[in-house]
Structure formats: structure tokens, C-alpha cells
Design a protein around this motif. Structure first.
Motif, PDB file in Angstrom:
ATOM      1  N   HIS A 195      12.966  35.309  12.268  1.00 39.67           N
ATOM      2  CA  HIS A 195      13.620  34.647  13.396  1.00 39.67           C
ATOM      3  C   HIS A 195      12.662  33.606  13.988  1.00 39.67           C
ATOM      4  O   HIS A 195      11.440  33.813  13.989  1.00 39.67           O
ATOM      5  CB  HIS A 195      13.992  35.679  14.457  1.00 39.67           C
ATOM      6  CG  HIS A 195      14.951  35.176  15.480  1.00 39.67           C
ATOM      7  ND1 HIS A 195      14.539  34.449  16.582  1.00 39.67           N
ATOM      8  CD2 HIS A 195      16.307  35.298  15.569  1.00 39.67           C
ATOM      9  CE1 HIS A 195      15.601  34.138  17.309  1.00 39.67           C
ATOM     10  NE2 HIS A 195      16.691  34.644  16.720  1.00 39.67           N
ATOM     11  N   PRO A 196      13.170  32.480  14.515  1.00 39.74           N
ATOM     12  CA  PRO A 196      12.289  31.456  15.109  1.00 39.74           C
ATOM     13  C   PRO A 196      11.434  31.988  16.260  1.00 39.74           C
ATOM     14  O   PRO A 196      10.366  31.427  16.551  1.00 39.74           O
ATOM     15  CB  PRO A 196      13.261  30.387  15.606  1.00 39.74           C
ATOM     16  CG  PRO A 196      14.491  30.573  14.793  1.00 39.74           C
ATOM     17  CD  PRO A 196      14.578  32.030  14.491  1.00 39.74           C
ATOM     18  N   HIS A 237      18.566  37.935  11.912  1.00 39.75           N
ATOM     19  CA  HIS A 237      19.139  37.203  13.042  1.00 39.75           C
ATOM     20  C   HIS A 237      19.138  38.053  14.314  1.00 39.75           C
ATOM     21  O   HIS A 237      19.068  37.525  15.429  1.00 39.75           O
ATOM     22  CB  HIS A 237      20.578  36.775  12.727  1.00 39.75           C
ATOM     23  CG  HIS A 237      20.676  35.495  11.959  1.00 39.75           C
ATOM     24  ND1 HIS A 237      20.352  34.270  12.504  1.00 39.75           N
ATOM     25  CD2 HIS A 237      21.056  35.254  10.671  1.00 39.75           C
ATOM     26  CE1 HIS A 237      20.540  33.323  11.598  1.00 39.75           C
ATOM     27  NE2 HIS A 237      20.969  33.888  10.478  1.00 39.75           N
ATOM     28  N   GLN A 273      19.858  28.916   7.618  1.00 37.64           N
ATOM     29  CA  GLN A 273      19.604  27.602   8.204  1.00 37.64           C
ATOM     30  C   GLN A 273      18.896  27.688   9.556  1.00 37.64           C
ATOM     31  O   GLN A 273      18.077  26.834   9.886  1.00 37.64           O
ATOM     32  CB  GLN A 273      20.923  26.826   8.355  1.00 37.64           C
ATOM     33  CG  GLN A 273      21.535  26.377   7.044  1.00 37.64           C
ATOM     34  CD  GLN A 273      22.351  27.470   6.380  1.00 37.64           C
ATOM     35  OE1 GLN A 273      22.372  28.613   6.840  1.00 37.64           O
ATOM     36  NE2 GLN A 273      23.021  27.123   5.288  1.00 37.64           N
ATOM     37  N   ASN A 274      19.187  28.692  10.345  1.00 37.49           N
ATOM     38  CA  ASN A 274      18.585  28.805  11.682  1.00 37.49           C
ATOM     39  C   ASN A 274      17.406  29.770  11.725  1.00 37.49           C
ATOM     40  O   ASN A 274      16.942  30.130  12.799  1.00 37.49           O
ATOM     41  CB  ASN A 274      19.646  29.246  12.698  1.00 37.49           C
ATOM     42  CG  ASN A 274      20.756  28.215  12.845  1.00 37.49           C
ATOM     43  OD1 ASN A 274      20.497  27.012  12.841  1.00 37.49           O
ATOM     44  ND2 ASN A 274      21.985  28.683  12.960  1.00 37.49           N
TER      45      ASN A 274
END
Length: 296
Positions: free
Chosen positions: A173-174, A235, A255-256
Motif C-alpha cells: 500500500h502507498p 489494499h 495501479q494504486n
């Protein structure tokens, strides 16, 4: 001229050394098999086998003859397969196993660019892991598979057509603290919560081998048969996963998320797998050529 049916009966008896088992395999009555073999012996005046209440023993002449029988039946099977491969229905058939990540880049292109030239084609796509595909190849469910190549494979029954090499990267996760690292080491991952693909995944076995090599114990908190489920776990929070990529394409849903290479890179060979000796159809050969052209 030798009767192929009689040779087939004789071969079954020779393999089983038993008329009952030969009868069960061929779905033919025991008297019919016995009569056919006796007819063969009378025609050529050669005793091929001896029947006892317990088993069947082949004479020296019978043993020598079975060498020729084996060769004849093998040639007949090859000729039969060659005829089947030449049929229009077979030429237009594709039964292809595809990795959900490795095949994601070229599968839409096959439908857009290659398959329109085959309007009458019968196309069956089987998505799964490499071990699933190996089992399906041996069972005849599919004729060809594109997946990661295991480090050890049954080369007596399977043939590999290498295509490219993909790198196994860390997926997170970012907001994960490791996301700002350019690379991630196995040591840094030892205490992280790992979401992994199931036991039949080659990527999993390569990653776990890397943990073992570096003396680390992975903290696996979830196992997934579908990569989409693993991605959803990442996610949700601070879970770490692994994804294979050739740097041209990432799996759907990533993508995220943040993808980082391992400090000590881990690579996985990708390519086609087929049954050894199996002749590919024209359409299957075109699929192989099409995919290989994408990875010069």
C-alpha cells in the motif's frame, strides 16, 4: 497381412499377463481375445504364449514378436494422431492455459490481433497456476500452457518453450512505511504481515526459498489461490505481497499500489509448456510465435 485388432489384443495380454485384465481394459470378452490370439498363432504356426490358471507366460518366440508389435502399434498411434492433427476441427482448436498475471498483457492482444483471423476457431482459456496447468496438460484438458517455469520439471513427459524472464517484486500500500524505499530487502520483510499465493504458485516457492537462503522466517498471515484476492488484502492495510512483472505490465488492481524490486533480485522464467512429443496445431503454433514476438 497382420490384423491390427489382433495385435492390440495381444499387446494388452502381454502388458497385463492376464486375460481378465486385458478384457477389462479393452471392453472385449475374454473368449473374443483368446480366439483372436489363437487364430494368429494358427495362421503363422507359432506358439506365442502359454496359458495357466494363474497367469500368462510368453514363449521366447512370443517375446521376440512383441518387440515388433510394440513398434507397429506405436507407429499406428502416431499416424492416427497425425491424421487428427490435420483435421480442420483440430487445426482450429486452441486449448490454452494462461497465468493470470503473466498472460494478462498479451491475452487481449490475441483477441484483438490474432484470433479475428480464425473466425471458426474453438478457443478454450484455462487460467491457473503452473502446477494446475501441468496436471491439465498430462490429463489432456489443455494442449499448451503459458506460465512461470518451475526450477525442476518432468522433462520425460513435458517440453519447455522459453519466452522471457520476469522479476518478482514487492507489492504494498502507498501508506506502508517501506513504500518510500527504492528497493526492499528480505530482512526488512521478516516481521511484515505477508499475503501470499497458494502452495502451487511458483512465485511463492521462489520467494520462500529466498527467505530460507537468508535465514529469515516469513510471517505469512493469509494464503490465496487467486491473485486478485491477494491484491485486495494489500489494499486493505499493512499487508505485503509479491507480484511478478516484466516491467511492461502489472496485474489488474495494482495501479494504486506501490511495486518495489527486491534488493537481491529474484527472477522467474516464463514460457510455454506442452506435452513432450505432442504436435501443436497451426493455431497453437501461431500463438507461440505471436507471444514470442512481443519479447525479443
Amino acid at each position: 497381412m497382420l490384423d491390427i485388432k489382433k495385435l492390440t489384443y495381444l499387446d494388452a495380454v502381454y502388458r497385463h499377463k492376464n486375460f481378465t485384465k486385458a478384457s477389462e481394459e479393452l471392453y472385449i470378452s475374454q473368449p473374443a481375445i483368446s480366439t483372436a490370439i489363437s487364430s494368429l498363432e494358427k495362421e503363422y504356426k507359432v506358439r506365442l504364449l502359454t496359458r495357466t490358471p494363474k497367469d500368462v507366460t510368453f514363449t521366447p518366440e512370443g517375446e521376440k514378436f512383441m518387440i515388433h508389435v510394440s513398434r507397429i502399434l506405436s507407429n499406428c498411434r502416431e499416424a492416427q494422431q497425425a491424421l487428427a492433427d490435420m483435421s480442420e476441427e483440430t487445426r482450429n482448436t486452441l486449448r490454452l492455459g494462461i497465468s493470470p498475471t503473466l498472460g494478462a498483457e498479451f491475452l487481449p492482444m490475441l483477441y484483438d490481433e490474432l484470433f479475428p483471423a480464425w473466425p471458426n476457431a474453438r478457443i478454450f482459456i484455462d487460467e491457473g497456476t503452473c502446477q494446475n496447468h501441468i496436471d491439465h496438460l498430462k490429463a489432456g484438458v489443455i494442449n499448451l500452457a503459458y506460465n512461470g517455469i518451475p526450477t525442476s520439471i518432468d522433462t520425460d513427459s513435458l517440453e519447455i518453450l522459453p519466452v522471457t524472464t520476469s522479476e518478482i517484486c514487492v507489492l504494498m500500500h502507498p501508506d506502508h512505511p517501506l513504500s518510500d524505499h527504492e528497493t526492499v530487502s528480505i530482512k526488512e520483510l521478516e516481521s511484515e504481515m505477508l499475503a501470499m499465493l497458494g502452495s502451487s504458485s511458483i512465485m511463492r516457492s521462489l520467494v520462500l526459498h529466498e527467505f530460507e537462503k537468508q535465514g529469515c522466517i516469513p510471517n505469512i498471515v493469509s494464503n490465496h489461490e487467486q491473485i486478485s484476492c491477494m491484491i485486495q488484502m494489500i489494499h486493505l492495510g499493512n499487508y505485503i505481497g509479491f507480484i511478478n512483472t516484466n516491467k511492461r505490465h502489472f496485474a489488474s488492481g495494482c495501479q494504486n499500489l506501490v511495486i518495489r524490486p527486491l534488493s537481491d533480485p529474484v527472477y522467474m522464467q516464463a514460457g510455454f509448456i506442452k506435452k513432450k512429443g505432442k504436435t501443436l496445431t497451426r493455431l497453437e503454433n501461431e500463438v507461440v510465435s505471436f507471444v514470442r514476438s512481443m519479447y525479443p
